[in-house]
Write a protein that holds these residues in place. Structure first.
Motif, mmCIF file in Angstrom:
data_model
loop_
_atom_site.group_PDB
_atom_site.id
_atom_site.type_symbol
_atom_site.label_atom_id
_atom_site.label_comp_id
_atom_site.label_asym_id
_atom_site.label_seq_id
_atom_site.Cartn_x
_atom_site.Cartn_y
_atom_site.Cartn_z
ATOM 1 N N ALA A 115 0.834 -1.207 0.000
ATOM 2 C CA ALA A 115 0.000 0.000 0.000
ATOM 3 C C ALA A 115 0.862 1.248 0.000
ATOM 4 O O ALA A 115 0.637 2.182 -0.788
ATOM 5 C CB ALA A 115 -0.912 -0.014 1.232
ATOM 6 N N GLU A 118 2.466 1.733 -3.313
ATOM 7 C CA GLU A 118 1.504 2.253 -4.293
ATOM 8 C C GLU A 118 1.280 3.740 -4.088
ATOM 9 O O GLU A 118 1.271 4.529 -5.043
ATOM 10 C CB GLU A 118 0.182 1.491 -4.157
ATOM 11 N N PHE A 119 1.135 4.141 -2.826
ATOM 12 C CA PHE A 119 0.919 5.563 -2.536
ATOM 13 C C PHE A 119 2.116 6.406 -2.987
ATOM 14 O O PHE A 119 1.953 7.494 -3.531
ATOM 15 C CB PHE A 119 0.682 5.774 -1.039
ATOM 16 N N LEU A 120 3.311 5.885 -2.735
ATOM 17 C CA LEU A 120 4.494 6.675 -3.095
ATOM 18 C C LEU A 120 4.637 6.827 -4.600
ATOM 19 O O LEU A 120 5.226 7.797 -5.082
ATOM 20 C CB LEU A 120 5.760 6.024 -2.524
ATOM 21 N N VAL A 122 2.045 6.987 -6.772
ATOM 22 C CA VAL A 122 0.938 7.610 -7.509
ATOM 23 C C VAL A 122 1.316 8.971 -8.073
ATOM 24 O O VAL A 122 0.956 9.301 -9.203
ATOM 25 C CB VAL A 122 -0.378 7.701 -6.691
ATOM 26 N N ASN A 123 2.038 9.743 -7.302
ATOM 27 C CA ASN A 123 2.424 11.065 -7.805
ATOM 28 C C ASN A 123 3.913 11.172 -8.125
ATOM 29 O O ASN A 123 4.447 12.262 -8.272
ATOM 30 C CB ASN A 123 2.026 12.147 -6.794
ATOM 31 N N ARG A 148 3.169 -3.880 -5.948
ATOM 32 C CA ARG A 148 2.190 -4.776 -6.591
ATOM 33 C C ARG A 148 2.621 -5.158 -7.998
ATOM 34 O O ARG A 148 2.218 -6.168 -8.524
ATOM 35 C CB ARG A 148 0.837 -4.062 -6.687
ATOM 36 N N ARG A 152 -2.900 1.224 -10.142
ATOM 37 C CA ARG A 152 -4.362 1.431 -10.244
ATOM 38 C C ARG A 152 -4.687 2.912 -10.364
ATOM 39 O O ARG A 152 -5.833 3.302 -10.305
ATOM 40 C CB ARG A 152 -5.039 0.850 -9.000
ATOM 41 N N PHE A 153 -3.650 3.705 -10.515
ATOM 42 C CA PHE A 153 -3.826 5.159 -10.512
ATOM 43 C C PHE A 153 -4.016 5.657 -11.943
ATOM 44 O O PHE A 153 -3.126 5.501 -12.780
ATOM 45 C CB PHE A 153 -2.589 5.802 -9.892
ATOM 46 N N VAL A 154 -5.171 6.207 -12.213
ATOM 47 C CA VAL A 154 -5.434 6.680 -13.573
ATOM 48 C C VAL A 154 -5.579 8.201 -13.617
ATOM 49 O O VAL A 154 -5.851 8.773 -14.669
ATOM 50 C CB VAL A 154 -6.713 6.038 -14.151
ATOM 51 N N GLU A 155 -5.413 8.830 -12.454
ATOM 52 C CA GLU A 155 -5.638 10.283 -12.407
ATOM 53 C C GLU A 155 -4.416 11.029 -12.965
ATOM 54 O O GLU A 155 -3.362 10.446 -13.177
ATOM 55 C CB GLU A 155 -5.884 10.742 -10.962
ATOM 56 N N GLU A 156 -4.596 12.305 -13.124
ATOM 57 C CA GLU A 156 -3.472 13.135 -13.543
ATOM 58 C C GLU A 156 -2.515 13.274 -12.349
ATOM 59 O O GLU A 156 -2.962 13.530 -11.230
ATOM 60 C CB GLU A 156 -3.987 14.511 -13.949
ATOM 61 N N LYS A 157 -1.255 13.119 -12.614
ATOM 62 C CA LYS A 157 -0.293 13.206 -11.505
ATOM 63 C C LYS A 157 -0.127 14.643 -11.026
ATOM 64 O O LYS A 157 -0.271 15.585 -11.797
ATOM 65 C CB LYS A 157 1.065 12.651 -11.947
ATOM 66 N N ASN A 158 0.210 14.736 -9.772
ATOM 67 C CA ASN A 158 0.531 16.021 -9.177
ATOM 68 C C ASN A 158 2.021 16.265 -9.435
ATOM 69 O O ASN A 158 2.863 15.584 -8.885
ATOM 70 C CB ASN A 158 0.215 15.925 -7.674
ATOM 71 N N SER A 203 -0.338 16.390 -0.391
ATOM 72 C CA SER A 203 0.450 15.893 -1.501
ATOM 73 C C SER A 203 1.208 17.022 -2.200
ATOM 74 O O SER A 203 2.113 16.771 -2.991
ATOM 75 C CB SER A 203 -0.479 15.188 -2.492
#
Lengths: 566, 454
Positions: A115, A118-120, A122-123, A148, A152-158, A203
């Motif tokens: 987890a 994954e969080f690290l 995402v952006n 993983r 699973r991140f499909v958003e625009e990155k920060n 973030s």
């Protein structure tokens, strides 16, 4: 660990295996003792605990006690009943306690790591192939081992800024920063220069210097060393070389008597960077920025790379022969250096004895003591000269006594190694009065006026040992070959000694040590090979009466009488 | 504001009385500072015992017993003990501390002084939210007045006891209200919560000294516990839920506002006191104690066993309005900021709104909260703009689960609980967005309007 009394140890159970650890050991270190790893980013053994990356989450349980009676709760088989915490605990911020149980690879621990990974990510830019930290990036490594494997991140990155200048030597790629705060804590706790902090929230948090400040202290590059990802980069090294191409050699920082342990990274005969090497007795995991610049002397414009006799370029062999002849003359004085290795100083002592030297001098170098890893004595090996018997008193900064000997005619020949006599106080006229043999790496007034000048090697081009302020003998290794035309200082001195004695003399470090470690000396029983990578502490009590100039540094506390003498 | 007959006011008893002002004379005319006068004649331990016996629970959010908290204070370290009044009221939907500060500041000061005397504190701080500048001015003025009367400062009322109170304006972030984040901020640093252990405020708090952090409402209660005695105090409300509680009710009710009550049910507060939903509307759900608390759905039955072994089977309106009652229904009374959502509210839109707030307010210190909250904000925002994917609902649950209980402070729960509870209670609404996206003929504008019309 070995020094801990067995009675003081506490027993913890890690993944089903009992282990005894000293009280106060955190879970990360306890697990490490078992040969396992708890992945982490923000934890650093030499910094305070932040507990913010959450990568080191593990499962933790303690033996249960009945609330009503206070009695231990037992399983049917009589073993203590372990009460597991409902949520995972951070291994860095949790100290081992008697009876504690730790699960580092349970489904919950694994899921927690996945987890955080994954969080690290995402952006975080997913551009390892072009990242300067590739090959040394913990995020890259842990993503492979604890991630993983898919996003699973499909958003625009920060997206955060790139190439931010934090100081003269450090560049920040903010988009890569995982906000572990190691650099902030280092600046506060070790460098004592509280200039870094986070600004903004969530973030969007970014690392920054306080307004009007910059990361300019002499330890700023340590933030680059401890940055677990590619956020903080050395402006000097940035994008110069892929780290997996580099050969790493163990070395010592020559800039003061602290003797920071270093790693010098090179490729194909060229040095690219100098970084600290962990030695908990000397420099922990740090080193000054200034020591990282020393490799630039290898290719500096004033590098002295040929030998000469009477001003004419010649081979080293010819120069050594001429030097031997000169030193056979009357009234010889020797100017050795605190930058010479123990081995060189040992041979110099033999030369001095052989020529019945009128004087043996060292040139002291003093600067400001920073209380961390730069001592007042800027020579790395004054204690080596004492231990080898080359000198018996602490040196002066100026060679006025030698000057007087020259003026009186007592000294007619001078052998100078690694020292510019003019910079040390002799006049050009005084140099003209003597026959002069100089061994050095860079062109100086001395090499220019020497009858025989011999091109030596920098510390990156040879091996040897140094004795630091603690009387710890530490060895360093050759990193790159010296330039064509130069000769190893130890070999040069041995050749001179051989020509004086008419006998063969050992000329490489290992064989010289067979003589150094003679019975009854401070070095007895030692060999170059046998000196541990973290050094060996020698008995310096014979020199305790000398007024050494060093003050307190990271792992050195001068004795009270020495401080008083100061 | 008129007092409703079902209210039972202690703390706000005089606050809304016509002619009552924040001035010290007004307070003293109503018996103000009598309890401080009494306190300084008592043994500090006796006051502590009364507070402990009162079973007073902290009104800041967690509901931890106040007396027990005081008993944890390290009194052997030789270091000074500090008391910090947490007036950083930042939880959306909560506005009770503001009423006390604005309308009856001396009650707070008296409560602080009694608590400080009981705990041998020589310096107290009121950490007030930056966005309450008027409140800070009122408190500054009130402390000046109290000093003039020798209720604060050196040798209080000739007792030999001295204590000063400093008003400190906060750093304008939600996390400044978190106990240890507040302490960091008070020390002049960025309000990053501290890890516990070792930084339990009772041992290593402000300036690494033992520190008591109490909420405004909690400290005011010290005055009333001393006034009526612990035994009488515990008769108010239910056992283990003693005293009154100020509730801030907002949203779809006819009479939103703040109400001080005890021993009521949620239905009595929402329907009787607040007048129920607006005409033509019905209550869809209630967030009981500030926006971070788990949502309660109208029409659900809340079943379980009471501590005495009997069963309970409540509708929303039957839930006892206190710590244990709301906890039994699966949520928490938190800060007392009750938000009523009527049938016009789209739950996904409400969640998107909350995620926008929490992702903005995450301090950014720990990875799961920092990255997870923004991720959830992006998903929920996309969802209410008609761009949800079928897998988004499960993803949100998974992301929230990766945050809850894995952070330094409870903010991780504040982010995760709404997601988990909103989806648990209103999953069909979330799935509806995704279903629209999978329909190629769906009217995107209509989907967006879902966010407005529920």
């Amino acid at each position: 660990m070995a020094e801990e009394k067995k009675d003081n140890l506490i027993t913890v159970n890690i993944d089903g295996q009992d282990l005894q650890v000293p009280p106060g050991t955190n879970m990360v270190e306890a697990v490490k003792m078992l040969g396992k790893e708890v992945p982490h980013y923000c934890y650093h053994p030499k910094l305070s605990i932040a507990g913010n990356c959450r990568m080191c989450l593990v499962e933790m349980g303690m033996p249960g006690r009945d609330r009503a009676t206070g009695e231990p709760m037992l399983n049917e088989d009589g073993t203590p009943k372990i009460m597991w915490m409902p949520g995972p605990a951070i291994a860095c911020g949790t100290n081992a306690a008697p009876g504690m149980h730790i699960k580092t690879s349970s489904p919950k621990a694994i899921e927690s790591r996945e987890a955080v990974t994954e969080f690290l990510l995402v952006n975080h830019p997913l551009d390892c192939p072009i990242c300067d930290q590739a090959g040394e990036c913990k995020l890259q490594e842990f993503s492979a081992s604890h991630g993983r494997g898919y996003s699973r991140f499909v958003e625009e990155k920060n997206v955060k800024p790139k190439r931010t200048r934090l100081g003269p030597r450090v560049t920040l790629d903010d988009e890569r920063c995982i906000l572990c705060s190691r650099c902030i804590r280092f600046s506060q706790e070790i460098a004592k220069d509280d200039v870094l902090g986070f600004t903004d929230r969530g973030s969007y948090s970014t690392l920054t210097c306080f307004p009007g400040k910059e990361l300019a202290n002499n330890y700023s590059l340590n933030t680059v060393d401890i940055c677990p990802v590619g956020a903080l980069t050395s402006t000097d090294f940035r994008f110069k070389m892929r780290v997996w191409f580099l050969k790493e050699s163990k070395s010592i920082d020559f800039e003061s008597s602290v003797g920071c342990n270093t790693v010098v990274s090179s490729r194909e005969g060229k040095v690219y960077r100098v970084t600290p090497r962990r030695n908990d007795e000397v420099n922990d995991t740090w080193m000054p920025d200034s020591g990282r610049e020393l490799y630039k002397q290898i290719e500096s414009e004033d590098r002295f790379s040929y030998s000469s006799v009477n001003g004419s370029e010649t081979s080293a062999v010819e120069a050594l022969k001429a030097a031997g002849e000169i030193l056979k003359g009357e009234g010889v004085a020797i100017v050795a250096s605190g930058r010479n290795t123990v081995e060189e100083q040992f041979v110099l002592k033999q030369i001095a004895d052989q020529v019945n030297a009128k004087g043996v001098y060292l040139v002291a170098r003093y600067g400001d003591d920073d209380g961390i890893l730069i001592s007042k004595d800027r020579n790395p090996n004054v204690r080596g000269a004492l231990a080898t018997g080359l000198i018996s008193e602490l040196p002066s900064e100026k060679l006025s006594a030698l000057g007087a000997q020259i003026d009186s005619g007592e000294v007619k020949v001078v052998l100078a190694t690694k020292e510019d006599l003019v910079a040390a106080g002799l006049s050009e006229e005084q140099l003209k009065k003597v026959k002069l043999v100089a061994i050095d790496t860079h062109a100086t007034a001395t090499t220019k006026s020497a009858d025989v000048a011999i091109a030596g090697l920098t510390q990156f081009e040879k091996s040897g040992t140094l004795i630091n302020q603690q009387f710890r003998i530490q060895k360093f290794h050759k990193v790159v070959p010296g330039p064509v035309g130069s000769i190893d200082d130890l070999a040069a001195l041995s050749a001179i000694l051989a020509s004086l004695t008419g006998e063969t003399c050992p000329s490489v470090v290992g064989t010289v040590w067979e003589k150094i470690a003679a019975e009854g000396s401070i070095f007895e029983g030692l060999s170059f090979k046998g000196i541990a990578d973290t050094g060996v502490l020698l008995d310096g009590s014979a020199f305790s009466g000398l007024a050494f100039v060093e003050g307190k540094s990271l792992h050195f506390e001068p004795k009270l009488e020495e401080a008083a003498a100061e | 504001m008129a007092v409703h007959p079902k209210e039972q006011r202690l703390i706000l008893k005089y606050a809304d009385e016509p002619g009552y002002t924040p001035h010290i004379d007004s307070y003293m005319e109503h018996g103000g500072y009598d309890m401080l006068k009494k306190a300084v004649t008592m043994e500090p331990q006796a006051i502590m015992d009364e507070v402990k016996k009162s079973t007073l629970r902290g009104r800041g959010g967690a509901g931890f017993p106040c007396g027990l908290k005081w008993s944890f204070v390290d009194r052997k370290s030789g270091k000074p003990i500090y008391l910090v009044c947490n007036c950083d009221e930042s939880e959306p939907g909560t506005f009770k501390d503001r009423q006390i500060v604005h309308k009856d500041p001396h009650q707070l000061i008296e409560g602080i002084m009694i608590s400080c005397f009981a705990n041998n504190v020589a310096k107290a701080f009121i950490y007030i939210r930056e966005e309450m500048p008027y409140g800070a001015k009122i408190l500054d003025q009130a402390i000046l007045e109290a000093k003039e009367k020798n209720f604060v400062g050196d040798n209080v009322l000739g007792s030999g006891y001295s204590c000063d109170i400093v008003v400190h304006r906060g750093a304008a972030a939600y996390i400044c209200g978190e106990e240890t984040g507040l302490i960091e901020s008070l020390e002049g640093k960025r309000a990053n919560p501290r890890i516990k252990p070792p930084y339990f405020p009772a041992v290593l708090g402000l300036y690494n000294c033992p520190t008591i952090v109490n909420n405004v409402e909690t400290l005011c209660n010290a005055v009333h516990i001393l006034d009526m005695g612990a035994e009488e105090f515990t008769k108010i409300g239910r056992p283990n839920n003693a005293g009154t509680r100020i509730w801030c009710v907002s949203g779809g009710v006819q009479r939103p506002g703040y109400y001080e009550v005890a021993g009521l049910t949620l239905g009595e507060l929402v329907y009787d006191i607040c007048g129920g939903p607006l005409p033509g509307r019905s209550i869809k759900a209630i967030i009981p104690g500030g926006s971070s608390m788990k949502i309660l759905k109208n029409g659900e039955r809340y079943k379980g066993k009471n501590p005495d072994g009997t069963d309970y089977n409540w509708g929303l309106e039957d839930i006892p309005l206190d710590y244990d009652g709301i906890a039994a229904a699966g949520s928490m009374s938190g800060s007392g900021g009750m938000m009523v959502l009527d049938d016009t509210v789209s739950i996904p839109a409400a969640l998107a709104n909350l995620m926008a707030f929490y992702s903005h307010e995450s301090c950014g210190q720990c990875t799961p909260c920092r990255e997870g909250s923004l991720w959830l904000k992006k998903i929920t925002s996309r969802m209410v703009h008609g761009e949800a994917r079928p897998e988004d609902v499960d993803l949100m649950l998974d992301v929230a689960g990766q945050i809850a209980g894995r952070t330094i402070c409870a903010f991780g729960f504040a982010v995760a609980w709404p997601v988990q509870s909103y989806i648990a209670k209103f999953e069909d609404e979330f799935r509806k967005y995704a279903a629209h996206l999978s329909d190629p003929n769906a009217d995107r504008q209509a989907i967006k309007e879902l966010a407005c019309n529920g």
